[in-house]
Write an enzyme that holds these catalytic residues in place. Structure first.
Site, PDB file in Angstrom:
ATOM      1  N   HIS A 207       0.852  -1.194   0.000  1.00 46.82           N
ATOM      2  CA  HIS A 207       0.000   0.000   0.000  1.00 46.82           C
ATOM      3  C   HIS A 207       0.884   1.240   0.000  1.00 46.82           C
ATOM      4  O   HIS A 207       1.951   1.244   0.597  1.00 46.82           O
ATOM      5  CB  HIS A 207      -0.892  -0.012   1.249  1.00 46.82           C
ATOM      6  CG  HIS A 207      -1.969   1.016   1.221  1.00 46.82           C
ATOM      7  ND1 HIS A 207      -1.776   2.310   1.653  1.00 46.82           N
ATOM      8  CD2 HIS A 207      -3.258   0.952   0.815  1.00 46.82           C
ATOM      9  CE1 HIS A 207      -2.905   2.988   1.519  1.00 46.82           C
ATOM     10  NE2 HIS A 207      -3.826   2.188   1.002  1.00 46.82           N
ATOM     11  N   CYS A 245      -3.210   3.063  -4.379  1.00 44.72           N
ATOM     12  CA  CYS A 245      -4.225   3.791  -3.624  1.00 44.72           C
ATOM     13  C   CYS A 245      -4.256   5.237  -4.102  1.00 44.72           C
ATOM     14  O   CYS A 245      -3.306   6.003  -3.870  1.00 44.72           O
ATOM     15  CB  CYS A 245      -3.920   3.711  -2.127  1.00 44.72           C
ATOM     16  SG  CYS A 245      -5.097   4.643  -1.124  1.00 44.72           S
ATOM     17  N   HIS A 272      -7.169   0.854  -4.779  1.00 41.58           N
ATOM     18  CA  HIS A 272      -7.991   1.569  -3.787  1.00 41.58           C
ATOM     19  C   HIS A 272      -8.433   2.872  -4.426  1.00 41.58           C
ATOM     20  O   HIS A 272      -7.602   3.697  -4.780  1.00 41.58           O
ATOM     21  CB  HIS A 272      -7.154   1.925  -2.554  1.00 41.58           C
ATOM     22  CG  HIS A 272      -6.967   0.805  -1.592  1.00 41.58           C
ATOM     23  ND1 HIS A 272      -6.420   0.994  -0.351  1.00 41.58           N
ATOM     24  CD2 HIS A 272      -7.285  -0.496  -1.670  1.00 41.58           C
ATOM     25  CE1 HIS A 272      -6.386  -0.174   0.293  1.00 41.58           C
ATOM     26  NE2 HIS A 272      -6.898  -1.089  -0.498  1.00 41.58           N
ATOM     27  N   ASP A 317     -12.282   3.096  -1.565  1.00 37.11           N
ATOM     28  CA  ASP A 317     -11.580   3.274  -0.291  1.00 37.11           C
ATOM     29  C   ASP A 317     -12.495   4.142   0.580  1.00 37.11           C
ATOM     30  O   ASP A 317     -13.707   4.084   0.422  1.00 37.11           O
ATOM     31  CB  ASP A 317     -10.199   3.896  -0.555  1.00 37.11           C
ATOM     32  CG  ASP A 317      -9.144   3.484   0.459  1.00 37.11           C
ATOM     33  OD1 ASP A 317      -9.490   2.835   1.449  1.00 37.11           O
ATOM     34  OD2 ASP A 317      -7.967   3.821   0.267  1.00 37.11           O
ATOM     35  N   HIS A 318     -11.952   4.927   1.453  1.00 34.84           N
ATOM     36  CA  HIS A 318     -12.801   5.677   2.399  1.00 34.84           C
ATOM     37  C   HIS A 318     -13.988   6.362   1.719  1.00 34.84           C
ATOM     38  O   HIS A 318     -13.849   6.920   0.645  1.00 34.84           O
ATOM     39  CB  HIS A 318     -11.980   6.788   3.070  1.00 34.84           C
ATOM     40  CG  HIS A 318     -10.745   6.275   3.702  1.00 34.84           C
ATOM     41  ND1 HIS A 318      -9.742   7.093   4.147  1.00 34.84           N
ATOM     42  CD2 HIS A 318     -10.323   5.006   3.956  1.00 34.84           C
ATOM     43  CE1 HIS A 318      -8.770   6.364   4.664  1.00 34.84           C
ATOM     44  NE2 HIS A 318      -9.095   5.086   4.544  1.00 34.84           N
ATOM     45  N   TYR A 331     -15.497   4.085   6.718  1.00 33.38           N
ATOM     46  CA  TYR A 331     -15.902   2.730   6.339  1.00 33.38           C
ATOM     47  C   TYR A 331     -17.373   2.417   6.599  1.00 33.38           C
ATOM     48  O   TYR A 331     -17.716   1.322   7.034  1.00 33.38           O
ATOM     49  CB  TYR A 331     -14.976   1.709   7.009  1.00 33.38           C
ATOM     50  CG  TYR A 331     -13.623   1.656   6.340  1.00 33.38           C
ATOM     51  CD1 TYR A 331     -13.467   1.031   5.112  1.00 33.38           C
ATOM     52  CD2 TYR A 331     -12.510   2.281   6.906  1.00 33.38           C
ATOM     53  CE1 TYR A 331     -12.242   0.995   4.472  1.00 33.38           C
ATOM     54  CE2 TYR A 331     -11.270   2.249   6.267  1.00 33.38           C
ATOM     55  CZ  TYR A 331     -11.150   1.598   5.050  1.00 33.38           C
ATOM     56  OH  TYR A 331      -9.943   1.559   4.407  1.00 33.38           O
TER      57      TYR A 331
HETATM   58  C1  CS2 Z   1      -6.337   1.798   4.294  1.00 38.03           C
HETATM   59  C2  CS2 Z   1      -5.026   1.493   5.002  1.00 38.03           C
HETATM   60  O1  CS2 Z   1      -7.985   2.741   5.573  1.00 38.03           O
HETATM   61  C3  CS2 Z   1      -7.001   2.944   4.878  1.00 38.03           C
HETATM   62  O2  CS2 Z   1      -6.536   4.035   4.612  1.00 38.03           O
HETATM   63  O3  CS2 Z   1      -6.153   2.081   2.953  1.00 38.03           O
HETATM   64  O4  CS2 Z   1      -5.211   1.430   6.363  1.00 38.03           O
HETATM   65  C4  CS2 Z   1      -4.495   0.191   4.487  1.00 38.03           C
HETATM   66  O5  CS2 Z   1      -5.374  -0.829   4.834  1.00 38.03           O
HETATM   67  C5  CS2 Z   1      -3.145  -0.204   5.006  1.00 38.03           C
HETATM   68  O6  CS2 Z   1      -2.228   0.821   4.924  1.00 38.03           O
HETATM   69  C6  CS2 Z   1      -2.621  -1.404   4.240  1.00 38.03           C
HETATM   70  O7  CS2 Z   1      -1.756  -2.112   5.028  1.00 38.03           O
HETATM   71 MN    MN Z   2      -5.926   2.914   0.619  1.00 43.12          MN
END
Ligand code: CS2
Ligand code: MN
Length: 358
Positions: A207, A245, A272, A317-318, A331
């Site tokens: 990531h 990401c 992501h 992602d978020h 989430y």
């Molecule tokens: C995720 C990270 O919630 C987030 O931002 O993209 O926590 C991600 O799961 C970790 O960095 C991966 O190990």
């Molecule tokens: Mn991410």
């Protein structure tokens, strides 16, 4: 491309597998074993149970996020070899169960960092946001308290309370670890695990660092095109790949994400998808996935994924917190489901229009 959603397990998540299954086009979840600590071996029984629960709901386990890396490996202590051996055992157990994607990060001490987990936007939704001026005023050893305080009682991914007691000690342990050392420790780890990854065809997907610059003086190495390319070249095996990401890379406006996607063709195993708005130097708010709501062009990003013939999973992602939902910041169900639908729409349009041109 395969649409998935992150799921935190029935013990921690407010979102159910049944709800995830009803998101159009969503075929699987990205999950982990939530009661394990970095460095532990994951048992075959626990992996089987996790898989069975997901499959009983009509979904697949599309990948693991994350199998976390013990700090001794990142720091490069002598004890790392024992933790790497445990990691390899976990990979073997996953591989035997047919799980072939593992997301991880190599950020020291803290995972992603934000200064506010529920910043109110004009439409009343709340989002995660980052402001360097605020971060600069925080004592890093208090960061866990800050995050816990503003998380609404939810345990945040990457901010599990068991790390809390060690923050001061960890800062001391990392004092000698600069970018180069951290990079070499990552390469050492990858070289050690690659034979197992090749044997089971497990794709390791690092990531991106989030945000894409040094926080609290800790080194960052997976944050721009040059540094990421260096890692891919240092261990030039397909199984050493990326979780691309967009929100993490996009925190730095100098990162040209569609260009990076095209350059890393063949090595991006997981995507992501998230949008954000740049508000000034090292200052941003997260946004809805829609391009016009933020600074990233999600159409261009999806187009680049289409052009590299991305077959791996992607996930929204978020998301924002909307419609009164209460869940782990970033989430919830609603905005991520909207995001998945929007991204699926972009993909369908890109796919059909490119076929009509051919
Ligand atoms: C995720 C990270 O919630 C987030 O931002 O993209 O926590 C991600 O799961 C970790 O960095 C991966 O190990
Ligand atoms: Mn991410």
């Amino acid at each position: 491309m395969k649409m998935t959603l992150r799921w935190f397990g029935s013990k921690y998540d407010t979102v159910t597998l049944e709800q995830i299954r009803q998101i159009p086009g969503c075929v699987g979840v990205i999950t982990t074993l939530y009661d394990t600590k970095p460095g532990e071996v994951w048992s075959v029984e626990a992996i089987k149970a996790m898989k069975a629960e997901v499959e009983a709901a009509g979904l697949e386990v599309s990948g693991i996020e994350s199998v976390n890396i013990h700090d001794d490996i990142k720091i490069g202590l002598e004890t790392r070899d024992a933790y790497i051996a445990n990691y390899i055992e976990t990979l073997e157990h996953l591989g035997k169960e047919g799980i072939d994607l593992v997301c991880y990060n190599f950020m020291p001490i803290f995972d992603w960092t934000r200064s506010d987990l529920s910043k109110v936007r004009a439409d009343g939704s709340t989002v995660l946001s980052y402001d360097q001026d605020i971060i600069d005023k925080i004592d890093p050893s208090k960061m866990f308290d800050e995050m816990e305080h503003s998380s609404g009682g939810f345990i945040l991914p990457g901010w599990e309370p068991e790390r809390l007691t060690r923050v001061k000690e960890l800062f001391e342990m990392y004092s000698e670890v600069d970018e180069e050392k951290l990079f070499q420790n990552l390469v050492y780890f990858l070289k050690a695990i690659m034979p197992t990854c090749e044997q089971y065809d497990i794709k390791m997907a690092i990531h991106m660092d989030d945000p894409a610059w040094k926080v609290f003086g800790l080194p960052r190495i997976i944050n721009n095109k040059e540094n990421i390319q260096r890692l891919l070249d240092a261990v030039p095996i397909k199984n050493n790949g990326l979780t691309l990401c967009t929100g993490s890379l996009g925190s730095n406006p100098l990162n040209d994400i569609p260009d990076m996607i095209r350059s890393f063709k063949g090595r991006i195993h997981f995507g992501h998808m998230r949008n954000l708005i740049h508000l000034g130097p090292r200052k941003f708010d997260e946004a809805a996935h829609l391009s016009s709501d933020g600074s990233l062009d999600m159409f261009e990003i999806m187009k680049a994924f289409y052009e590299i013939a991305m077959t791996g999973p992607i996930r929204p992602d978020h998301g924002r917190m909307i419609w009164g939902e209460k869940s782990m910041p970033g989430y919830g169900l609603y905005d991520r489901a909207l995001g998945a639908t929007y991204l699926n729409g972009l993909w369908e349009a890109i796919e059909k229009s490119s076929k009509s041109i051919l």
